[in-house]
Design a protein around this motif. Sequence first.
Motif, PDB file in Angstrom:
ATOM      1  N   GLY A  18      -0.363  13.883  -2.612  1.00  0.00           N
ATOM      2  CA  GLY A  18      -1.555  13.903  -1.750  1.00  0.00           C
ATOM      3  C   GLY A  18      -2.511  12.756  -1.994  1.00  0.00           C
ATOM      4  O   GLY A  18      -3.725  12.950  -2.067  1.00  0.00           O
ATOM      5  N   GLU A  19      -1.964  11.546  -2.092  1.00  0.00           N
ATOM      6  CA  GLU A  19      -2.822  10.372  -2.334  1.00  0.00           C
ATOM      7  C   GLU A  19      -3.424   9.872  -1.017  1.00  0.00           C
ATOM      8  O   GLU A  19      -2.726   9.763   0.005  1.00  0.00           O
ATOM      9  CB  GLU A  19      -1.968   9.271  -2.982  1.00  0.00           C
ATOM     10  N   SER A  20      -4.723   9.514  -1.047  1.00  0.00           N
ATOM     11  CA  SER A  20      -5.353   8.971   0.164  1.00  0.00           C
ATOM     12  C   SER A  20      -4.860   7.553   0.419  1.00  0.00           C
ATOM     13  O   SER A  20      -4.980   6.669  -0.443  1.00  0.00           O
ATOM     14  CB  SER A  20      -6.875   8.959   0.013  1.00  0.00           C
ATOM     15  N   LEU A  21      -4.352   7.317   1.629  1.00  0.00           N
ATOM     16  CA  LEU A  21      -3.824   5.996   1.966  1.00  0.00           C
ATOM     17  C   LEU A  21      -4.932   4.991   2.259  1.00  0.00           C
ATOM     18  O   LEU A  21      -4.686   3.792   2.300  1.00  0.00           O
ATOM     19  CB  LEU A  21      -2.833   6.116   3.124  1.00  0.00           C
ATOM     20  N   LYS A  22      -6.162   5.521   2.450  1.00  0.00           N
ATOM     21  CA  LYS A  22      -7.304   4.609   2.645  1.00  0.00           C
ATOM     22  C   LYS A  22      -7.422   3.640   1.479  1.00  0.00           C
ATOM     23  O   LYS A  22      -7.880   2.524   1.620  1.00  0.00           O
ATOM     24  CB  LYS A  22      -8.615   5.413   2.688  1.00  0.00           C
ATOM     25  N   ARG A  23      -7.057   4.114   0.317  1.00  0.00           N
ATOM     26  CA  ARG A  23      -7.191   3.292  -0.897  1.00  0.00           C
ATOM     27  C   ARG A  23      -6.124   2.208  -0.980  1.00  0.00           C
ATOM     28  O   ARG A  23      -6.148   1.367  -1.863  1.00  0.00           O
ATOM     29  CB  ARG A  23      -7.072   4.187  -2.135  1.00  0.00           C
ATOM     30  N   HIS A  24      -5.147   2.266  -0.091  1.00  0.00           N
ATOM     31  CA  HIS A  24      -4.006   1.351  -0.216  1.00  0.00           C
ATOM     32  C   HIS A  24      -3.792   0.473   1.005  1.00  0.00           C
ATOM     33  O   HIS A  24      -2.692   0.001   1.248  1.00  0.00           O
ATOM     34  CB  HIS A  24      -2.743   2.149  -0.550  1.00  0.00           C
ATOM     35  N   CYS A  25      -4.857   0.305   1.794  1.00  0.00           N
ATOM     36  CA  CYS A  25      -4.744  -0.641   2.907  1.00  0.00           C
ATOM     37  C   CYS A  25      -6.105  -1.287   3.117  1.00  0.00           C
ATOM     38  O   CYS A  25      -7.146  -0.692   2.815  1.00  0.00           O
ATOM     39  CB  CYS A  25      -4.274   0.059   4.183  1.00  0.00           C
ATOM     40  N   THR A  26      -6.072  -2.509   3.625  1.00  0.00           N
ATOM     41  CA  THR A  26      -7.324  -3.266   3.737  1.00  0.00           C
ATOM     42  C   THR A  26      -8.207  -2.774   4.883  1.00  0.00           C
ATOM     43  O   THR A  26      -9.382  -3.135   4.951  1.00  0.00           O
ATOM     44  CB  THR A  26      -7.025  -4.771   3.900  1.00  0.00           C
ATOM     45  N   TRP A  27      -7.664  -1.972   5.798  1.00  0.00           N
ATOM     46  CA  TRP A  27      -8.472  -1.394   6.875  1.00  0.00           C
ATOM     47  C   TRP A  27      -9.244  -0.159   6.400  1.00  0.00           C
ATOM     48  O   TRP A  27     -10.097   0.367   7.093  1.00  0.00           O
ATOM     49  CB  TRP A  27      -7.580  -1.013   8.061  1.00  0.00           C
ATOM     50  N   ARG A  28      -8.836   0.363   5.248  1.00  0.00           N
ATOM     51  CA  ARG A  28      -9.446   1.581   4.677  1.00  0.00           C
ATOM     52  C   ARG A  28      -9.360   2.766   5.651  1.00  0.00           C
ATOM     53  O   ARG A  28     -10.340   3.473   5.901  1.00  0.00           O
ATOM     54  CB  ARG A  28     -10.922   1.335   4.304  1.00  0.00           C
ATOM     55  N   ILE A  29      -8.168   2.916   6.223  1.00  0.00           N
ATOM     56  CA  ILE A  29      -7.921   3.989   7.192  1.00  0.00           C
ATOM     57  C   ILE A  29      -6.632   4.691   6.793  1.00  0.00           C
ATOM     58  O   ILE A  29      -5.680   4.035   6.346  1.00  0.00           O
ATOM     59  CB  ILE A  29      -7.765   3.390   8.616  1.00  0.00           C
ATOM     60  N   GLY A  30      -6.590   6.003   7.005  1.00  0.00           N
ATOM     61  CA  GLY A  30      -5.323   6.711   6.793  1.00  0.00           C
ATOM     62  C   GLY A  30      -5.523   8.037   6.081  1.00  0.00           C
ATOM     63  O   GLY A  30      -6.474   8.228   5.313  1.00  0.00           O
ATOM     64  N   GLY A  31      -4.606   8.954   6.356  1.00  0.00           N
ATOM     65  CA  GLY A  31      -4.647  10.273   5.722  1.00  0.00           C
ATOM     66  C   GLY A  31      -3.956  10.251   4.364  1.00  0.00           C
ATOM     67  O   GLY A  31      -3.938   9.222   3.683  1.00  0.00           O
ATOM     68  N   LEU A  32      -3.377  11.384   4.025  1.00  0.00           N
ATOM     69  CA  LEU A  32      -2.759  11.508   2.702  1.00  0.00           C
ATOM     70  C   LEU A  32      -1.247  11.284   2.770  1.00  0.00           C
ATOM     71  O   LEU A  32      -0.600  11.686   3.744  1.00  0.00           O
ATOM     72  CB  LEU A  32      -3.007  12.912   2.134  1.00  0.00           C
ATOM     73  N   ALA A  33      -0.718  10.680   1.731  1.00  0.00           N
ATOM     74  CA  ALA A  33       0.749  10.598   1.604  1.00  0.00           C
ATOM     75  C   ALA A  33       1.172  11.795   0.759  1.00  0.00           C
ATOM     76  O   ALA A  33       0.563  12.060  -0.284  1.00  0.00           O
ATOM     77  CB  ALA A  33       1.147   9.316   0.899  1.00  0.00           C
ATOM     78  N   ASP A  34       2.196  12.516   1.222  1.00  0.00           N
ATOM     79  CA  ASP A  34       2.658  13.653   0.418  1.00  0.00           C
ATOM     80  C   ASP A  34       2.968  13.195  -1.000  1.00  0.00           C
ATOM     81  O   ASP A  34       2.563  13.827  -1.969  1.00  0.00           O
ATOM     82  CB  ASP A  34       3.915  14.271   1.050  1.00  0.00           C
ATOM     83  N   LEU A  35       3.722  12.084  -1.073  1.00  0.00           N
ATOM     84  CA  LEU A  35       4.038  11.526  -2.393  1.00  0.00           C
ATOM     85  C   LEU A  35       3.686  10.040  -2.388  1.00  0.00           C
ATOM     86  O   LEU A  35       4.025   9.329  -1.434  1.00  0.00           O
ATOM     87  CB  LEU A  35       5.535  11.677  -2.708  1.00  0.00           C
ATOM     88  N   PHE A  36       3.033   9.602  -3.424  1.00  0.00           N
ATOM     89  CA  PHE A  36       2.697   8.183  -3.550  1.00  0.00           C
ATOM     90  C   PHE A  36       3.267   7.712  -4.882  1.00  0.00           C
ATOM     91  O   PHE A  36       2.919   8.222  -5.944  1.00  0.00           O
ATOM     92  CB  PHE A  36       1.174   7.997  -3.514  1.00  0.00           C
ATOM     93  N   ILE A  37       4.174   6.743  -4.778  1.00  0.00           N
ATOM     94  CA  ILE A  37       4.970   6.382  -5.953  1.00  0.00           C
ATOM     95  C   ILE A  37       4.779   4.906  -6.279  1.00  0.00           C
ATOM     96  O   ILE A  37       4.869   4.051  -5.398  1.00  0.00           O
ATOM     97  CB  ILE A  37       6.466   6.680  -5.675  1.00  0.00           C
ATOM     98  N   GLU A  38       4.526   4.628  -7.541  1.00  0.00           N
ATOM     99  CA  GLU A  38       4.409   3.226  -7.967  1.00  0.00           C
ATOM    100  C   GLU A  38       5.422   2.948  -9.072  1.00  0.00           C
ATOM    101  O   GLU A  38       5.104   3.026 -10.264  1.00  0.00           O
ATOM    102  CB  GLU A  38       2.989   2.937  -8.469  1.00  0.00           C
ATOM    103  N   PRO A  39       6.656   2.614  -8.667  1.00  0.00           N
ATOM    104  CA  PRO A  39       7.696   2.389  -9.677  1.00  0.00           C
ATOM    105  C   PRO A  39       7.324   1.197 -10.562  1.00  0.00           C
ATOM    106  O   PRO A  39       6.604   0.304 -10.139  1.00  0.00           O
ATOM    107  CB  PRO A  39       8.945   2.065  -8.848  1.00  0.00           C
ATOM    108  N   ARG A  40       7.869   1.227 -11.801  1.00  0.00           N
ATOM    109  CA  ARG A  40       7.554   0.133 -12.734  1.00  0.00           C
ATOM    110  C   ARG A  40       8.740  -0.786 -12.988  1.00  0.00           C
ATOM    111  O   ARG A  40       8.625  -1.755 -13.717  1.00  0.00           O
ATOM    112  CB  ARG A  40       7.085   0.731 -14.070  1.00  0.00           C
ATOM    113  N   SER A  41       9.897  -0.423 -12.433  1.00  0.00           N
ATOM    114  CA  SER A  41      11.083  -1.255 -12.671  1.00  0.00           C
ATOM    115  C   SER A  41      12.043  -1.071 -11.500  1.00  0.00           C
ATOM    116  O   SER A  41      11.917  -0.113 -10.717  1.00  0.00           O
ATOM    117  CB  SER A  41      11.778  -0.818 -13.959  1.00  0.00           C
ATOM    118  N   VAL A  42      13.022  -1.972 -11.430  1.00  0.00           N
ATOM    119  CA  VAL A  42      14.017  -1.869 -10.358  1.00  0.00           C
ATOM    120  C   VAL A  42      14.775  -0.542 -10.515  1.00  0.00           C
ATOM    121  O   VAL A  42      15.078   0.145  -9.537  1.00  0.00           O
ATOM    122  CB  VAL A  42      14.988  -3.079 -10.409  1.00  0.00           C
ATOM    123  N   GLU A  43      15.028  -0.166 -11.774  1.00  0.00           N
ATOM    124  CA  GLU A  43      15.731   1.107 -12.012  1.00  0.00           C
ATOM    125  C   GLU A  43      14.921   2.286 -11.456  1.00  0.00           C
ATOM    126  O   GLU A  43      15.478   3.224 -10.877  1.00  0.00           O
ATOM    127  CB  GLU A  43      15.988   1.256 -13.524  1.00  0.00           C
TER     128      GLU A  43
END
Length: 315
Positions: A18-43
Amino acid sequence: MKKALSRLLAAEVPVVEGESLKRHCTWRIGGLADLFIEPRSVEEIRLTVEILNERGLPWVVIGRGSNLLFDDQGVRGAVIKLGRAFSQVSFDGETVRGCAGVWIPSLARRSASLGLSGLEHMVGIPGTLGGVIAMNGGSLRQNIGQVVDWVTYMDREGTVHRLDGSGCGFSYRSSCFQDSSKVVLEAQLSLKRSSSVPVREEMVQVLKERKAKFPLSLPNCGSVFSNDPEIHREWGPPGKVVETCGLKGLRIGDAKVSEKHANFIVNLGEATSVDVMSLIRVVRRVIHDVTGREIPCEVRYVSPSGWVVALHKSL
Ligand SMILES: Cc1cc2nc3c(=O)[nH]c(=O)nc-3n(C[C@H](O)[C@H](O)[C@H](O)COP(=O)(O)OP(=O)(O)OC[C@H]3O[C@@H](n4cnc5c(N)ncnc54)[C@H](O)[C@@H]3O)c2cc1C
């Protein structure tokens, strides 16, 4: 969703529900992503994609969200962001190798300090290397595709491939990486030996001009409309067309066609995706009435079901 979440957590992949997508775009618009994932490696990307595919969950990969409109309804699936963990860069002579999350303005500056020319036009583009490659971004009639030696990407099955620049399908603001099934991982660029003073001076000039022309103090997404050669021939670049049609300053809700540059739509505070889409619909309709042509969008729309398309295709 819950099962995918618990498997990602068990595998220690960084995931937020439930991450707010407003925080992840320069327009500062958007609802929630069910899952927001920030992988740290190709694996971790591979594992993430495998788990999401197994569960039949849609996913979309993003960089800085500087060319995206997220829907107010968010994404009923996963948003995978390639950020700081993918910011490694190495220089070898005139070649630069960078991971997908590399921040373009700093890549341009580092190249300048080593006396390498080729990224001057990109110093003001607020995106990642992966995003710029996917968009074939650039300015001043140049684009990243002109300096790409090769790109590595992961397909939906998790296999990594390498493509030569000539095989990436680069054309105006387009590449083969826009079909949402390929995750750009890394790229090698070929720059030209110069010296740092003139390269830096050119970058300073580029930034000065952009600051004078663009409405950078309000959330925006860069150019909303892309250059259509037919329209351009008769009416000029998109900003000029919007202005000629008397649409500068037009406002719906908190979305407004910028007074400073008519190819920008700024968020005055609480703009929604509905505001932006309604405004774009009106602008396109008027342009069609005046020019007889449909103006395409450069900005891409992320739907709640996780597909990403040039915004005009979703109207
Ligand atoms: C103030 C401002 C000025 C701008 N000026 C310019 C300009 O001069 N020229 C220009 O070309 N653009 C410009 N832009 C638009 C934007 O910065 C570029 O399109 C940039 O390339 C987007 O990078 P990003 O990392 O933010 O990608 P995002 O916006 O996050 O994503 C854009 C697209 O790329 C895809 N994508 C992102 N990362 C990956 C990856 N690793 N693998 C596969 N696909 C991926 C996404 O799915 C999406 O389809 C501007 C934007 C702003 C806000």
